[in-house]
Design an enzyme around this catalytic site. Structure first.
Site, PDB file in Angstrom:
ATOM      1  N   ASP A 111       0.636  -1.148  -0.044  1.00  0.00           N
ATOM      2  CA  ASP A 111       0.043  -0.048  -0.012  1.00  0.00           C
ATOM      3  C   ASP A 111       0.887   1.162   0.002  1.00  0.00           C
ATOM      4  O   ASP A 111       0.465   2.498   0.468  1.00  0.00           O
ATOM      5  CB  ASP A 111      -0.993   0.022   1.147  1.00  0.00           C
ATOM      6  N   LYS A 162       5.242   3.321  16.597  1.00  0.00           N
ATOM      7  CA  LYS A 162       4.070   4.058  16.929  1.00  0.00           C
ATOM      8  C   LYS A 162       4.572   4.684  18.354  1.00  0.00           C
ATOM      9  O   LYS A 162       3.731   4.240  19.541  1.00  0.00           O
ATOM     10  CB  LYS A 162       2.864   3.303  17.076  1.00  0.00           C
ATOM     11  N   ASP A 223       1.604   6.547   2.300  1.00  0.00           N
ATOM     12  CA  ASP A 223       0.917   5.217   2.804  1.00  0.00           C
ATOM     13  C   ASP A 223      -0.528   5.448   2.571  1.00  0.00           C
ATOM     14  O   ASP A 223      -1.106   6.102   3.176  1.00  0.00           O
ATOM     15  CB  ASP A 223       1.238   5.088   4.122  1.00  0.00           C
TER      16      ASP A 223
HETATM   17  P1  GTP Z   1      -5.345  -2.093   7.964  1.00  0.00           P
HETATM   18  O1  GTP Z   1      -5.953  -3.217   8.327  1.00  0.00           O
HETATM   19  O2  GTP Z   1      -6.165  -0.923   7.587  1.00  0.00           O
HETATM   20  O3  GTP Z   1      -4.112  -1.518   9.004  1.00  0.00           O
HETATM   21  O4  GTP Z   1      -4.559  -2.269   6.529  1.00  0.00           O
HETATM   22  P2  GTP Z   1      -3.595  -3.594   6.396  1.00  0.00           P
HETATM   23  O5  GTP Z   1      -4.471  -4.924   6.604  1.00  0.00           O
HETATM   24  O6  GTP Z   1      -3.130  -3.319   4.926  1.00  0.00           O
HETATM   25  O7  GTP Z   1      -2.406  -3.740   7.399  1.00  0.00           O
HETATM   26  P3  GTP Z   1      -1.161  -2.636   7.076  1.00  0.00           P
HETATM   27  O8  GTP Z   1      -1.011  -1.386   6.465  1.00  0.00           O
HETATM   28  O9  GTP Z   1      -0.306  -2.570   8.283  1.00  0.00           O
HETATM   29  O10 GTP Z   1      -0.103  -3.877   6.001  1.00  0.00           O
HETATM   30  C1  GTP Z   1       1.004  -3.226   5.336  1.00  0.00           C
HETATM   31  C2  GTP Z   1       1.100  -4.034   4.469  1.00  0.00           C
HETATM   32  O11 GTP Z   1       1.347  -5.433   4.595  1.00  0.00           O
HETATM   33  C3  GTP Z   1       0.043  -3.884   3.551  1.00  0.00           C
HETATM   34  O12 GTP Z   1       0.586  -4.110   2.063  1.00  0.00           O
HETATM   35  C4  GTP Z   1      -0.663  -5.603   3.606  1.00  0.00           C
HETATM   36  O13 GTP Z   1      -1.157  -5.726   2.530  1.00  0.00           O
HETATM   37  C5  GTP Z   1       0.511  -6.318   4.254  1.00  0.00           C
HETATM   38  N1  GTP Z   1       0.186  -7.201   5.085  1.00  0.00           N
HETATM   39  C6  GTP Z   1      -0.141  -7.003   6.389  1.00  0.00           C
HETATM   40  N2  GTP Z   1      -0.435  -8.321   7.179  1.00  0.00           N
HETATM   41  C7  GTP Z   1      -0.306  -9.122   6.124  1.00  0.00           C
HETATM   42  C8  GTP Z   1      -0.359 -10.496   6.306  1.00  0.00           C
HETATM   43  O14 GTP Z   1      -0.558 -11.225   7.533  1.00  0.00           O
HETATM   44  N3  GTP Z   1      -0.003 -11.287   5.323  1.00  0.00           N
HETATM   45  C9  GTP Z   1       0.412 -10.568   4.061  1.00  0.00           C
HETATM   46  N4  GTP Z   1       0.578 -11.613   2.902  1.00  0.00           N
HETATM   47  N5  GTP Z   1       0.521  -9.571   3.642  1.00  0.00           N
HETATM   48  C10 GTP Z   1       0.245  -8.706   5.169  1.00  0.00           C
END
Ligand code: GTP
Length: 361
Positions: A111, A162, A223
């Protein structure tokens, strides 16, 4: 040959309701999924093979990219039955890498919108003989992010996730969500359980005295985690403030797909994107917004810094500001939706003025 892992398995809860049907990295920013912009950037840096670490709505990625025939990079899928966190996802994806233990692997959060010089980051990783090189960016308010202080030669000193107190805010450098890993470091991440690179892997590497460097790049970075940032990222791509190899020669006040019908008296400004088969009526104003395919925006409506999803209808003279309108929502004439409103799919809004707490008027 350079290989990459893209992490795209998160639930994207902050972008609900848009992420109910579409995973966050596949939502269109300036007409292309964030993942497509990243794949193009990686390809331009010499990456020829990408493992997508998927979990939530994994099938959407495979349906779209296939083996990568249309994006010029081989695409492989490492699907997690249960999300394994950022570190667990990287470890899971490593099973599909073909490079040797001392080779670099590019890892990207799905993202992040950036013009990062990936090849330059790989070179710095080589020059420092590093285990991991992290892309860092500087922000005015680092509190929502992971802080990464470095010493005078760029060696990472700590990972502070954070921070809350002023004493904890020791730097304005934050983890920007792209890393170069030595392959053998990925192979040392534990398998079969949830691991966070930010909270577990990186601090352990520091504690073990491994070479972890931070490289600050002051180029474009955003982000796309929440709706306002998402609309801003799209607008920045459309105006050209954010670079993307996919939009070369198309940037300006608006990008409008050829099948859209826009009344000549309507105004499209501030980096608005207008998708396929959209209809925009007389004197409507759309500013800094993302309009997905098949949307209707009726005469005199004003849409500002908002996201309007597929097949939604915005009625005559309605005002939509800082709002997410999900797919197939019907907003009647003369409604007001402002400051953080999120309208769930298939809702019908009539005779309504919704204002949220951040709107003090
Ligand atoms: P929020 O639920 O809104 O916080 O978004 P998010 O689920 O995308 O979490 P976050 O923004 O912290 O994740 C950062 C990146 O890591 C994003 O591109 C997510 O798709 C990816 N990501 C987070 N957790 C996982 C996971 O458990 N597995 C995989 N494959 N990607 C993950």
């Amino acid at each position: 040959m350079l290989e990459a892992i893209l992490l795209v398995g998160g639930q994207g809860t902050r972008l609900r309701p848009l992420t109910i049907s579409t995973p966050k990295p596949m939502l269109p920013v300036a007409g292309y999924a964030c993942t497509e912009h990243q794949v193009a950037l990686a390809r331009a840096a010499g990456v020829s093979r990408i493992v997508l670490g998927t979990s939530y709505r994994a099938e959407v990625f495979e349906d779209h990219f296939g083996h990568g025939e249309n994006v010029g990079v081989e695409m492989i899928y490492a699907v997690e039955e249960e999300p394994l966190g950022t570190g667990g996802a990287i470890r899971n994806a490593a099973a599909y890498l073909t490079c040797g233990p001392n080779d670099p692997v590019v890892v990207f959060n799905g993202d992040v919108l950036t013009g990062l010089d990936i090849a330059g980051l790989v070179q710095k990783w080589r020059d420092a003989d590093a285990d991991v090189a992290l892309y860092l960016t500087r922000v005015e308010d680092p509190r929502p992010y992971g802080l990464v202080p470095t010493d005078s030669i760029g060696r990472v000193q700590a990972f502070l996730e954070k921070p809350t107190t002023p004493e904890e805010i020791v730097t304005d450098q934050i983890n920007a969500g792209c890393y170069i890993f030595k392959r053998s470091v990925i192979d040392s991440i534990p398998t079969g359980r949830t691991v966070s690179v930010e909270r577990e892997t990186f601090p352990e590497l520091l504690a073990a005295g491994r070479m972890v460097i931070g490289v600050v790049d002051d180029g474009y970075w955003l982000d796309l985690g929440n709706p306002l940032a998402f609309a801003k990222g799209s607008a920045d791509l459309v105006t050209g403030k954010a670079p993307s190899p996919l939009l070369t020669g198309r940037t300006g006040q608006a990008i409008v797909e050829p099948s859209a019908k826009v009344d000549p008296s309507a105004k499209l400004t501030g980096g608005t994107y207008v998708g396929h088969n959209v209809v925009i009526g007389a004197n409507a104003v759309v500013d800094g917004s993302v309009i997905f395919n098949e949307v209707q925006i009726a005469a005199g409506a004003k849409v500002t810094n908002s996201i309007v999803s597929t097949a939604a209808h915005i009625g005559d003279n309605s005002l939509i500001t800082d709002t997410v309108v999900a797919e197939r929502v019907f907003v009647g004439a003369n409604n007001e939706l402002q400051a953080g409103a999120r309208i769930f799919p298939d809702s019908r809004i009539e005779g309504c003025a919704i204002r949220f707490s951040s709107d003090k008027s």
